[in-house]
Design a protein around this motif. Structure first.
Motif, PDB file in Angstrom:
ATOM      1  N   ALA A  37       0.766  -1.339  -0.006  1.00 43.85           N
ATOM      2  CA  ALA A  37       0.024   0.006  -0.124  1.00 43.85           C
ATOM      3  C   ALA A  37       0.897   1.122   0.076  1.00 43.85           C
ATOM      4  N   THR A  61      -3.248   3.788  -2.151  1.00 45.01           N
ATOM      5  CA  THR A  61      -3.665   2.544  -2.816  1.00 45.01           C
ATOM      6  C   THR A  61      -3.577   1.471  -1.786  1.00 45.01           C
ATOM      7  N   SER A  62      -4.420   0.322  -2.023  1.00 47.05           N
ATOM      8  CA  SER A  62      -4.008  -1.017  -1.483  1.00 47.05           C
ATOM      9  C   SER A  62      -2.841  -1.629  -2.393  1.00 47.05           C
ATOM     10  N   SER A 123      -0.077   2.081   5.205  1.00 48.21           N
ATOM     11  CA  SER A 123       0.134   0.802   6.192  1.00 48.21           C
ATOM     12  C   SER A 123       1.493   0.898   6.501  1.00 48.21           C
TER      13      SER A 123
END
Length: 311
Positions: A37, A61-62, A123
């Protein structure tokens, strides 16, 4: 090449505006890998090429799965908290702001560029070295706009009256010109990607006026007119914004005196309703959850039946 597969703009629960984008790109990688991420700053051009870019949104973004030789789908979530002052402030020596320039370029279908720069990752699993590397790089992201010539689906003027000029007015003064009063309705198409509340509280316009396809005057509604806007369903089932406003005694700058005389004679002695054609560029003030800003130069056109001066 980056292909935008889906775009959705909506009011965010925490305030501001959220943008959800699904895009795809062929990432040249010889091996399969997973990109963690990532976080990004989204910036747009300023007034001049040498000016610092303007930060407008945060994006994240993931994790992204990349497979050799295959298109990679990337989901991006963006958040615009508010419009920065420098984005909506008029540029020195110009009429528009950086936002005006950006929107105008997009509306003309020209190539438009935004810029993406790395920021804090969403993350804790994202390696610090990737975050530091992306922070040091600003990447241009060009994309082609969509010409919005059909943005205005309908433009009408009802209860239209022409009034003769004041015979005692000073030459070239507003009172020395014919005036027009009317009730104007503008039906604006809303792109399906727009799923947020929008209102148009004020409108102004510059319109060329034609009779039998020949131009005889310019109607300059230079002052902002108060307007009412209502979200409606159009005949094809799509969403549209109905904007209504009144103009009263707006001066008409005559460019062809002979043709104006013909128009007046047709209104006084003709047996049929006089129909004029108006080709306008419309400026609107738009109110959203992000605040109020102006959109300029929206083309609009319509036929206008005109009542007698003495009715």
């Amino acid at each position: 090449m980056i292909n935008i597969l889906k775009l959705n703009m909506h009011d965010a629960n925490s305030g501001g505006m959220a943008v959800d984008v699904l895009l795809s790109s062929l990432i040249d990688s010889p091996v399969a890998l997973t990109v963690p991420a990532l976080g990004f700053d989204v910036l747009v051009p300023n007034c001049s090429p040498g000016d610092p870019y303007i930060l407008v949104a945060d994006a994240k973004t993931s994790a992204i799965d990349v497979h050799p030789g295959q298109e990679t789908a990337v989901g991006v979530e963006g958040l615009i908290q508010q419009l920065p002052d420098e984005l909506i402030s008029t540029c020195p020596g110009q009429e528009g702001s950086p936002l005006d320039l950006l929107v105008s370029s997009y509306m003309q279908g020209l190539e438009t560029t935004i810029y993406v720069r790395g920021s804090d990752a969403p993350s804790l699993n994202t390696p610090a070295w990737i975050v530091d590397l992306l922070r040091s790089v600003t990447v241009p992201l060009p994309f082609t706009g969509h010409a919005l010539d059909n943005l205005v689906k309908n433009f009408t003027m009802s209860d239209t009256h022409f009034s003769l000029p004041n015979p005692f007015a000073e030459p070239d003064s507003p009172d020395s010109r014919p005036t027009v009063s009317a009730f104007v309705k503008v039906l604006i198409a809303l792109p399906e990607e727009m799923n947020f509340q929008v209102e148009v509280p004020q409108v102004r316009a510059l319109a060329d006026v034609y009779y039998k396809e020949e131009k005889f005057g310019v109607l300059n509604i230079s002052h902002w007119q108060d307007a009412n806007s209502t979200l409606v369903d159009d005949q094809d089932g799509s969403s549209a914004l109905l904007v209504e406003f009144a103009i009263k005694d707006a001066p008409l700058e005559v460019t062809d005196d002979g043709l104006l005389t013909e128009v007046i004679q047709a209104m006084l002695f003709g047996s049929e309703t006089v129909v004029l054609r108006v080709a306008a560029t419309v400026d609107t003030k738009v109110s959203t959850g992000l605040g109020r800003f102006a959109l300029r130069g929206i083309p609009a056109e319509g036929n206008v039946p005109v009542k007698s001066m003495f009715s």
